[in-house]
Scaffold this active site. Structure first.
Site, short mmCIF file in Angstrom:
data_model
loop_
_atom_site.label_atom_id
_atom_site.label_comp_id
_atom_site.label_asym_id
_atom_site.label_seq_id
_atom_site.Cartn_x
_atom_site.Cartn_y
_atom_site.Cartn_z
N SER A 1 0.82 -1.33 0.21
CA SER A 1 0.02 0.03 -0.01
C SER A 1 0.80 1.45 -0.24
O SER A 1 2.03 1.15 0.49
CB SER A 1 -0.91 0.10 1.23
OG SER A 1 -1.71 -1.16 1.25
N ALA A 2 0.44 2.36 -0.60
CA ALA A 2 1.01 3.43 -0.45
C ALA A 2 1.18 4.22 0.78
O ALA A 2 0.46 3.66 1.76
CB ALA A 2 0.06 4.82 -1.27
#
Ligand code: SAM
Length: 217
Positions: free
Chosen positions: A61-62
């Site tokens: 995930s970012a």
């Protein structure tokens, strides 16, 4: 740029954008070497605020999403945490920092290749004692270590999986992206006795949660 400096820049950017709000989350993200959770060819991009491929069609995930989830889940020292969707193991390591001392993170991944990769990453970065990786269908939770003070689901479910609600402790909180396979709302579920309060924290995009109480494929 050295990884430590790149990490400091990343966290400073996340503070400016308002995704990191507390010193505790800032410290946790400063402590975990995100580049060491990525395949060698991706490491150069490790500190840009974007999701990255980790193999098997999956992503890490970012950083801003990890920050949002860490802030909204309100992780405290001593908490027992379940993460569904281990991926690289990075997010689990950030949560391990936040539940120190005495806390424990159990994380479950359906793809054996990624579960093994995460175990190696967590071992190499010193989190293997605090984070336990299990292979399996996380939509069913991990009943053997329940109840959990916090549950973090890192993949998108069509609805909140009932077994995860059942495995939440009284007063416990869960974050889960709920919606279609291309767009979801990040939902926070708080258990109060036999009742569950549900809040919508806003839009997000995650890969699908695939399993018995998730998407079918
Ligand atoms: N938290 C991860 C990290 O730090 O790298 C990123 C998670 S990635 C966005 C979502 C992960 O959920 C994928 O690795 C995918 O294989 C996994 N997943 C999907 N359905 C699952 C299920 N039913 N049980 C466990 N893991 C699942």
């Amino acid at each position: 740029m050295e990884p430590k400096e790149a990490r400091e820049r990343m966290v400073s950017g996340l503070r400016s954008s308002g995704h990191v709000r507390s010193q505790r989350v800032a410290d946790a993200m400063l402590a975990v070497p995100r580049h060491l959770f990525l395949p060698p060819e991706m490491q150069e991009q490790a500190y840009s605020d974007t999701p990255l491929h980790i193999g098997q069609g999956q992503t890490i995930s970012a950083p801003h999403m990890v920050a949002i989830m860490a802030e909204e889940l309100d992780l405290r020292p001593g908490h027992t945490v379940l993460e569904v969707g281990t991926g690289s193991g990075y997010h689990a390591a950030v949560m391990a920092e936040l539940v120190r001392p005495r806390g424990k993170v159990y994380t479950i991944e359906r793809l054996p290749y990624l579960a093994e990769m995460a175990r190696r990453n967590l071992e190499a970065t010193g989190y293997a004692e605090e984070v336990m990786v299990t292979e399996g269908d996380g939509t069913k939770g991990l009943p053997e270590h329940a109840p959990y003070d916090r549950i973090s689901v890192a993949a998108a479910a069509p609805r909140v999986p009932q077994p995860l609600k059942d495995q939440l402790s009284d007063g416990g909180k869960m974050l889960v992206p709920v919606g279609s396979s291309w767009y979801q709302d990040l939902v926070r579920v708080t258990r109060k006795g036999g009742r569950f309060q549900v809040e919508n924290l806003g839009g997000c995009v995650f890969v699908p949660l695939i399993g018995e109480h998730g998407h079918k494929s």
